[in-house]
Design a protein around this motif. Structure first.
Motif, PDB file in Angstrom:
ATOM      1  N   GLU A 145       2.446  -9.813  -9.279  1.00 44.55           N
ATOM      2  CA  GLU A 145       3.427  -9.739  -8.200  1.00 44.55           C
ATOM      3  C   GLU A 145       2.722  -9.743  -6.843  1.00 44.55           C
ATOM      4  O   GLU A 145       3.219 -10.314  -5.869  1.00 44.55           O
ATOM      5  N   ALA A 146       1.547  -9.109  -6.773  1.00 42.78           N
ATOM      6  CA  ALA A 146       0.763  -9.151  -5.534  1.00 42.78           C
ATOM      7  C   ALA A 146       0.316 -10.580  -5.246  1.00 42.78           C
ATOM      8  O   ALA A 146       0.304 -11.025  -4.092  1.00 42.78           O
ATOM      9  N   GLU A 147      -0.064 -11.309  -6.279  1.00 40.30           N
ATOM     10  CA  GLU A 147      -0.424 -12.721  -6.096  1.00 40.30           C
ATOM     11  C   GLU A 147       0.734 -13.498  -5.474  1.00 40.30           C
ATOM     12  O   GLU A 147       0.545 -14.313  -4.568  1.00 40.30           O
ATOM     13  N   ARG A 148       1.939 -13.238  -5.973  1.00 38.82           N
ATOM     14  CA  ARG A 148       3.114 -13.957  -5.452  1.00 38.82           C
ATOM     15  C   ARG A 148       3.401 -13.586  -4.005  1.00 38.82           C
ATOM     16  O   ARG A 148       3.636 -14.459  -3.158  1.00 38.82           O
ATOM     17  N   VAL A 149       3.406 -12.289  -3.692  1.00 36.82           N
ATOM     18  CA  VAL A 149       3.778 -11.836  -2.351  1.00 36.82           C
ATOM     19  C   VAL A 149       2.727 -12.223  -1.323  1.00 36.82           C
ATOM     20  O   VAL A 149       3.031 -12.702  -0.234  1.00 36.82           O
ATOM     21  N   TYR A 150       1.443 -12.030  -1.674  1.00 40.21           N
ATOM     22  CA  TYR A 150       0.371 -12.342  -0.727  1.00 40.21           C
ATOM     23  C   TYR A 150      -0.017 -13.820  -0.734  1.00 40.21           C
ATOM     24  O   TYR A 150      -0.701 -14.296   0.167  1.00 40.21           O
ATOM     25  N   GLY A 151       0.406 -14.534  -1.781  1.00 37.68           N
ATOM     26  CA  GLY A 151       0.074 -15.957  -1.873  1.00 37.68           C
ATOM     27  C   GLY A 151      -1.377 -16.220  -2.156  1.00 37.68           C
ATOM     28  O   GLY A 151      -1.913 -17.269  -1.767  1.00 37.68           O
ATOM     29  N   ILE A 159       4.099  -5.462 -14.331  1.00 38.95           N
ATOM     30  CA  ILE A 159       5.017  -4.659 -13.529  1.00 38.95           C
ATOM     31  C   ILE A 159       5.590  -5.511 -12.403  1.00 38.95           C
ATOM     32  O   ILE A 159       4.877  -6.293 -11.760  1.00 38.95           O
ATOM     33  N   GLY A 160       6.858  -5.371 -12.168  1.00 36.33           N
ATOM     34  CA  GLY A 160       7.525  -6.180 -11.150  1.00 36.33           C
ATOM     35  C   GLY A 160       7.151  -5.804  -9.729  1.00 36.33           C
ATOM     36  O   GLY A 160       7.363  -6.585  -8.806  1.00 36.33           O
ATOM     37  N   ASN A 161       6.615  -4.601  -9.532  1.00 39.11           N
ATOM     38  CA  ASN A 161       6.192  -4.198  -8.194  1.00 39.11           C
ATOM     39  C   ASN A 161       4.814  -4.756  -7.863  1.00 39.11           C
ATOM     40  O   ASN A 161       4.023  -5.084  -8.749  1.00 39.11           O
ATOM     41  N   VAL A 162       4.545  -4.809  -6.562  1.00 36.91           N
ATOM     42  CA  VAL A 162       3.207  -5.171  -6.101  1.00 36.91           C
ATOM     43  C   VAL A 162       2.273  -4.001  -6.392  1.00 36.91           C
ATOM     44  O   VAL A 162       2.554  -2.868  -5.994  1.00 36.91           O
ATOM     45  N   ILE A 163       1.179  -4.268  -7.091  1.00 39.46           N
ATOM     46  CA  ILE A 163       0.182  -3.235  -7.351  1.00 39.46           C
ATOM     47  C   ILE A 163      -1.137  -3.683  -6.706  1.00 39.46           C
ATOM     48  O   ILE A 163      -1.665  -4.745  -7.014  1.00 39.46           O
ATOM     49  N   VAL A 164      -1.655  -2.866  -5.795  1.00 41.22           N
ATOM     50  CA  VAL A 164      -2.904  -3.176  -5.099  1.00 41.22           C
ATOM     51  C   VAL A 164      -3.805  -1.940  -5.175  1.00 41.22           C
ATOM     52  O   VAL A 164      -3.358  -0.824  -4.899  1.00 41.22           O
TER      53      VAL A 164
END
Length: 532
Positions: free
Chosen positions: A172-178, A153-158
Motif C-alpha cells: 500500500e505504501a508503494e501505491r501511495v508513494y508511487g 494490510i490495506g494501510n500504509v506501513i512504513v
C-alpha cells in the motif's frame, strides 16, 4: 450531530440496508475468493452482519471493535489476509457510495458520512493491528513472512530508522508513494517523500515517538513520486530491539486525501448555504415534529435579539406569548397535514414591536417519504400592511367626502330670499334619495326659518307613485314646521300622473314654472312682513 440529525441519517442508512447488502454481496462473491467459495447464503449472511454492525456502531449501540471482530472472523475461518483487507475496502466503498447519495437532502448526512468513514478507518486500523500482532507473534519465523503479512494490510506501513532512512514498507505504501519497495529501502524518507516545510515538525514528532510517546490519528502531507501531495492519517509507534532500545519507528497510515477533499467541499458548501441564509432579507427556521427549533438563520436571532444559536432546541412557548404560540403551531400542523407549502400571515411580537410576516411553511421529508420537520420562510410585511391600511383609510375618507358632495349636489337647498328656500330636483328619485330630500328640506326650513319652500321638479325624469309619495311627505313635514310647500315645474305628463295615481295634493300649491313659484313665494313673504 444532534439527536434529530443522527436519527434522520440513520433512518436513511437503514432504509438502504437491503440495497447495500445486495451490492456488497455481488462484489465480495467475485473479489473475495473465500466468500465466493463459501456460497451465496453464507456470503450474504456475513455481509448482512457487517452492515448491521456498521449501523449499530453509528447508532452508539456497539463499539468499533465488534466490527473488527467481524472482519477478523474471516481470517479465523481460513480467509487470506489480503482477502480480509479487501473485504474492508469493498464494504467501505459501497457504504460511502450509498451515504454520499444522502448529502443533498438528508439532514446530518455530511456529519454521518464522516462518521461512517471514520468507522471503516477504525475497522481497517483494527485489522491492521490484528495482523501486526500476528506478525509480531510469528516474527521468529523470519522477516520474509512478516513482510508478506505487512504487505497484505490495506494501510500504509512504513518503518523508518533513527536516521530517518526507510527500513521497510508494504504494498500500500508503494501505491501511495508511487515507489517500489526495493527502490525505497535505504532512502532518506524526509528528503524524498516529505514537503520541505514539514521536515522540522515531523522530525520533532519522530523524536517524541522514539522517546516513548506514540501518536494517534495524526495527519501530515506526503510527497508521492509523481509530485502529487497527498494527506495520510497516521498511528505511529516505536520499534525496540531485544534489549528494549528504540531502533526505529513504524507508522500505520491511511490515505485520506479524497476524504479530506470531500470533507472540505462539504464544509465549504455548508458555509455557503449558511452565508446565503444569514444574509438574505428573510427569516428562515426549521422545527422538528415536537415544535423544537433545529435551525434558524441570523435574521431570526437578530429579530428577537437572541445570542447566536440560543433558540436551537427551544419551543415557541419559550419566548412567545400564548396567542402567537397557538397561531404558529396551528400553521405548522396545517403545513404538515397538507404535505405541501402553505402561505399565511403571522403576527409576531419582536424586540421592536409587533410585526406582521408573510410565512411559507412546508414539510421536510426523509428518504422514506416521512415528514420529520417543518421549514418556515418569513418575509416582514409590516410596512406594507401599514401602507395598505393607510391607503384604505384615505380611500374611505375620499369616498365619504364624495358621498357628502354627491348628497349636496343631489339635493341642493338654496335660500333665495328672506324666509324662502328653493330645492331643485333633477334626474330620478328612489327611496333613498326621497329620504334625503325630506331630511335636507326639513333641515333647511329649520335653519333658514323659511316660510315658503319651493320644490322645483322641472328636471325630474318622471313622477311615479314613489316620487309622489315623497313629495307629499315632504310637504306635510314642512307644514308641521310652519312652512308652505310650493311645487313648481309641473308639466302636463306629471300632472296627469299625479291625478291617475290619486295623490292627495292638499296643502301643496302647484305652479307651472319656477319663476311663478319664486314670485309667489316672495310676494307671500312680503305680505306677511307688512302684516306684522
Amino acid at each position: 450531530m444532534s439527536d434529530r440529525t443522527e436519527s434522520a441519517y440513520l433512518t436513511f442508512l437503514s432504509s438502504q440496508e437491503r440495497e447495500l447488502c445486495a451490492a456488497i454481496s455481488t462484489d465480495v462473491a467475485t473479489e473475495i475468493p473465500f466468500l465466493g467459495k463459501a456460497g451465496a447464503a453464507e456470503a450474504t449472511a456475513w455481509v448482512e452482519g457487517v452492515v448491521a454492525g456498521v449501523i449499530r456502531v453509528l447508532a452508539g449501540e456497539a463499539e468499533t471493535e465488534t466490527l473488527v471482530v467481524h472482519f477478523v472472523d474471516l481470517a479465523g475461518r481460513g480467509a487470506a489476509a489480503e482477502e480480509v483487507v479487501r473485504a474492508v475496502t469493498v464494504c467501505r466503498r459501497h457504504a460511502l457510495r450509498v451515504s454520499l447519495r444522502a448529502l443533498p437532502e438528508v439532514s446530518g448526512a455530511a456529519e454521518g458520512t464522516l462518521r461512517l468513514s471514520a468507522c471503516f478507518d477504525a475497522a481497517a486500523e483494527g485489522v491492521g493491528r490484528h495482523y501486526a500482532k500476528v506478525a509480531e507473534a510469528r516474527c521468529r519465523d523470519g522477516a520474509a513472512r512478516f513482510r508478506s503479512l505487512v504487505g497484505a494490510i490495506g494501510n500504509v506501513i512504513v518503518i523508518i530508522d533513527e536516521d530517518g532512512r526507510i527500513s521497510d514498507w508494504n504494498g500500500e505504501a508503494e501505491r501511495v508513494y508511487g515507489c517500489p519497495r526495493d527502490e525505497a529501502i535505504g532512502k532518506d524518507y524526509f528528503e524524498m517523500f516529505l514537503p520541505p516545510e514539514v521536515h522540522a515538525s515531523i522530525r520533532a514528532d519522530m523524536r517524541k515517538v522514539l522517546a516513548g510517546e506514540p501518536t494517534r490519528r495524526y495527519e501530515n502531507p506526503i510527497l508521492s513520486r509523481d509530485g502529487a501531495i497527498r494527506i495520510v492519517e497516521w498511528n505511529v509507534d516505536r520499534v525496540v530491539d531485544g534489549e528494549g532500545r528504540p531502533v526505529a519507528i513504524v507508522g500505520s497510515g491511511y490515505d485520506v486525501t479524497e476524504h479530506r477533499q470531500i470533507r472540505e467541499r462539504l464544509e465549504r458548501s455548508q458555509a455557503e448555504i449558511q452565508a446565503i441564509l444569514d444574509n438574505a432579507p428573510i427569516v428562515v427556521f426549521v422545527k422538528d415534529l415536537e415544535g423544537r427549533f433545529t435551525f434558524v438563520n441570523r435574521q431570526f436571532d437578530e429579530l428577537f435579539n437572541f445570542d447566536r444559536g440560543w433558540v436551537v432546541g427551544k419551543l415557541d412557548a419559550d419566548f412567545l406569548p400564548p396567542e402567537a404560540v397557538k397561531q404558529n403551531r396551528d400553521n405548522d400542523k396545517d403545513a404538515l397535514a397538507a404535505g405541501r407549502p402553505l402561505v399565511s400571515e403571522e403576527i409576531i411580537p419582536t424586540k421592536d414591536g409587533v410585526h406582521v410576516y408573510l410565512v411559507s411553511k412546508f414539510p421536510l421529508f426523509d428518504d422514506g417519504g416521512a415528514a420529520y420537520a417543518v421549514c418556515g420562510v418569513s418575509l416582514d410585511i409590516t410596512a406594507r400592511k401599514r401602507a395598505e391600511e393607510e391607503r384604505a383609510e384615505l380611500a374611505q375618507k375620499i369616498i365619504d367626502a364624495q358621498h357628502a358632495a354627491l348628497r349636496a349636489l343631489s339635493t341642493p337647498l338654496l335660500p333665495i330670499a328672506n324666509g324662502v328656500v328653493l330645492m331643485p330636483l333633477v334626474g330620478a328619485i328612489d327611496a333613498a334619495r326621497a329620504c334625503l330630500v325630506l331630511e335636507t328640506l326639513l333641515d333647511g326650513v329649520g335653519a333658514h326659518r323659511a316660510e315658503v319652500a319651493i320644490l322645483d321638479i322641472t328636471g325630474l325624469r318622471e313622477v311615479d307613485a314613489e316620487v309622489a309619495s315623497g313629495l307629499v311627505q315632504a310637504a306635510q313635514a314642512a307644514a308641521l314646521l310652519g312652512a308652505e310647500v310650493v311645487l313648481t315645474g309641473v308639466r302636463p305628463a306629471a300632472a296627469r300622473a299625479l291625478i291617475e295615481l290619486g295623490v292627495d295634493m292638499r296643502g301643496i300649491k302647484t305652479l307651472g314654472s319656477l319663476q311663478q313659484g319664486v314670485t309667489h313665494a316672495i310676494m307671500r313673504s312680503r305680505g306677511r312682513a307688512l302684516s306684522r
